[in-house]
Scaffold this active site. Structure first.
Site, PDB file in Angstrom:
ATOM      1  N   HIS A 182      28.279   8.283  -4.788  1.00 27.81           N
ATOM      2  CA  HIS A 182      28.603   9.638  -5.246  1.00 27.81           C
ATOM      3  C   HIS A 182      29.623  10.038  -4.296  1.00 27.81           C
ATOM      4  O   HIS A 182      29.448  10.139  -3.139  1.00 27.81           O
ATOM      5  CB  HIS A 182      27.307  10.649  -5.447  1.00 27.81           C
ATOM      6  CG  HIS A 182      27.615  12.021  -5.775  1.00 27.81           C
ATOM      7  ND1 HIS A 182      27.892  12.390  -6.974  1.00 27.81           N
ATOM      8  CD2 HIS A 182      28.112  13.058  -5.104  1.00 27.81           C
ATOM      9  CE1 HIS A 182      28.032  13.607  -7.037  1.00 27.81           C
ATOM     10  NE2 HIS A 182      28.470  14.023  -5.986  1.00 27.81           N
ATOM     11  N   CYS A 183      30.802  10.548  -4.901  1.00 25.51           N
ATOM     12  CA  CYS A 183      32.055  10.735  -4.080  1.00 25.51           C
ATOM     13  C   CYS A 183      32.145  12.497  -4.068  1.00 25.51           C
ATOM     14  O   CYS A 183      32.487  13.060  -5.285  1.00 25.51           O
ATOM     15  CB  CYS A 183      33.352  10.159  -4.253  1.00 25.51           C
ATOM     16  SG  CYS A 183      34.692  10.561  -3.590  1.00 25.51           S
ATOM     17  N   PRO A 184      31.782  13.261  -3.240  1.00 25.93           N
ATOM     18  CA  PRO A 184      31.900  14.621  -3.357  1.00 25.93           C
ATOM     19  C   PRO A 184      33.379  15.105  -3.295  1.00 25.93           C
ATOM     20  O   PRO A 184      33.594  16.005  -3.926  1.00 25.93           O
ATOM     21  CB  PRO A 184      31.106  14.998  -1.996  1.00 25.93           C
ATOM     22  CG  PRO A 184      31.343  13.991  -1.077  1.00 25.93           C
ATOM     23  CD  PRO A 184      31.283  12.824  -2.070  1.00 25.93           C
ATOM     24  N   GLY A 237      34.155  14.906  -6.696  1.00 29.34           N
ATOM     25  CA  GLY A 237      33.133  15.824  -7.488  1.00 29.34           C
ATOM     26  C   GLY A 237      32.254  15.194  -8.420  1.00 29.34           C
ATOM     27  O   GLY A 237      31.466  15.934  -9.136  1.00 29.34           O
ATOM     28  N   THR A 238      32.126  13.672  -8.401  1.00 26.77           N
ATOM     29  CA  THR A 238      31.626  13.039  -9.434  1.00 26.77           C
ATOM     30  C   THR A 238      31.246  11.634  -8.990  1.00 26.77           C
ATOM     31  O   THR A 238      31.542  11.225  -8.000  1.00 26.77           O
ATOM     32  CB  THR A 238      32.320  12.758 -10.630  1.00 26.77           C
ATOM     33  OG1 THR A 238      31.544  12.301 -11.908  1.00 26.77           O
ATOM     34  CG2 THR A 238      33.437  12.046 -10.576  1.00 26.77           C
TER      35      THR A 238
END
Length: 296
Positions: A200-202, A205-206
């Protein structure tokens, strides 16, 4: 609670058209399906655009790309030397920087807007599948029972066939009530099962998964190239500033350049840090076994 319902034969693969299923409904009087989507994704434009759960950090990523490109393009006019006349080479450098920044920004939005490979939950997918039995919502595969630990309250599972207990059912998501394909995982941030889940890549954002992993790699490459181009242009300005004589020490020249152009110096330092971080992340992903490698 025990369930002896057989495992459904329908595939748990990613929906062929998740976007269509999100915006559609069984009839006009029903609530749009995107409003009942069980994950933490954000929907816009009446369900036609879907972002991940970290929208604020995604917007921050946009700002981190737009700001250095804007400063690089407008710095001579706004800060350093108002009224300066730029040479043809300077215009070409600024045009190249804005082009690379625009490509990086476009790829960031491509990653954010593309379905990462969400595996729809069984209860929710039954709303848009005309062949699904709406009354049939199995919780567990055949032969498994769910219990709760008296002390912690956490659920655990009992396999009747092998007479064993486990905290998780292999290749099964108890939250989505669907079998999980190999290397898929339920993301705790977005609350979705994602096919070929990488991480999950903040900053985007997704989640990064089966459907947006290549776009994510392209984004890393484009952003690294843009940062390298802008940083090189600023450092070249340092080398050419005031035609540094050979007798001058590099430290003295660097201090004089940074004092005369503080915005350019801060921008060069920021781009250097960004470039090192991006190159480290990109090299890590490129070392993964292709094409199905995953960081998770």
């Amino acid at each position: 609670m025990a369930s002896n319902e057989p495992l459904m034969t329908s595939s748990a693969a990613v929906s062929d058209s998740l976007a269509l299923s999100v915006t559609g409904s069984i009839n006009d009087e029903d609530e749009p399906l995107w409003k009942s989507f069980p994950g933490r994704n954000r929907f816009y434009c009446n369900g036609r655009l879907m972002l991940g759960c970290d929208v604020d950090q995604f917007l921050l990523s946009n700002f981190m790309i737009v700001l250095p490109v804007a400063l690089f393009a407008g710095r001579p006019y706004l800060l350093d030397a108002p009224g300066v006349v730029l040479s043809q080479a300077a215009w070409e450098l600024k045009a190249g920087g804005m082009l690379l920044g625009g490509i990086a920004l476009g790829l960031l939005w491509t990653v954010a807007l593309r379905d990462p490979g969400v595996i729809p939950r069984r209860a929710w997918s039954a709303k848009w599948d005309p062949d699904a039995d709406l009354a049939y919502q199995p919780l567990l595969p055949e032969g498994w029972r769910r219990f709760h630990d008296d002390e912690t309250g956490l659920p655990y599972y009992f396999n009747e066939a092998e007479n064993e207990t486990a905290w998780e059912i292999p290749q099964w998501c108890a939250t989505c009530c669907v079998p999980r394909p190999p290397r898929s995982k339920h993301c705790a941030a977005c609350d979705n099962c994602v096919d070929l889940f990488d991480h999950h890549c903040p900053w985007t954002g997704t989640c990064i998964g089966a459907r947006n992993y290549r776009a994510f790699l392209a984004f890393l490459c484009a952003t690294s190239l843009a940062a390298a181009f802008l940083d090189a242009a600023l450092l070249y300005e340092l080398v050419k500033a005031d035609e540094i004589a050979a007798r001058n020490q590099l430290g003295t020249a660097l201090y004089a350049w940074a004092s005369a152009r503080p915005v350019a110096a801060c921008l060069a330092a920021y781009l250097s840090f960004l470039l090192l971080s991006l190159c480290a992340l990109l090299s890590y992903h490129l070392r993964l076994p292709a094409p199905g490698g995953a960081a998770n």
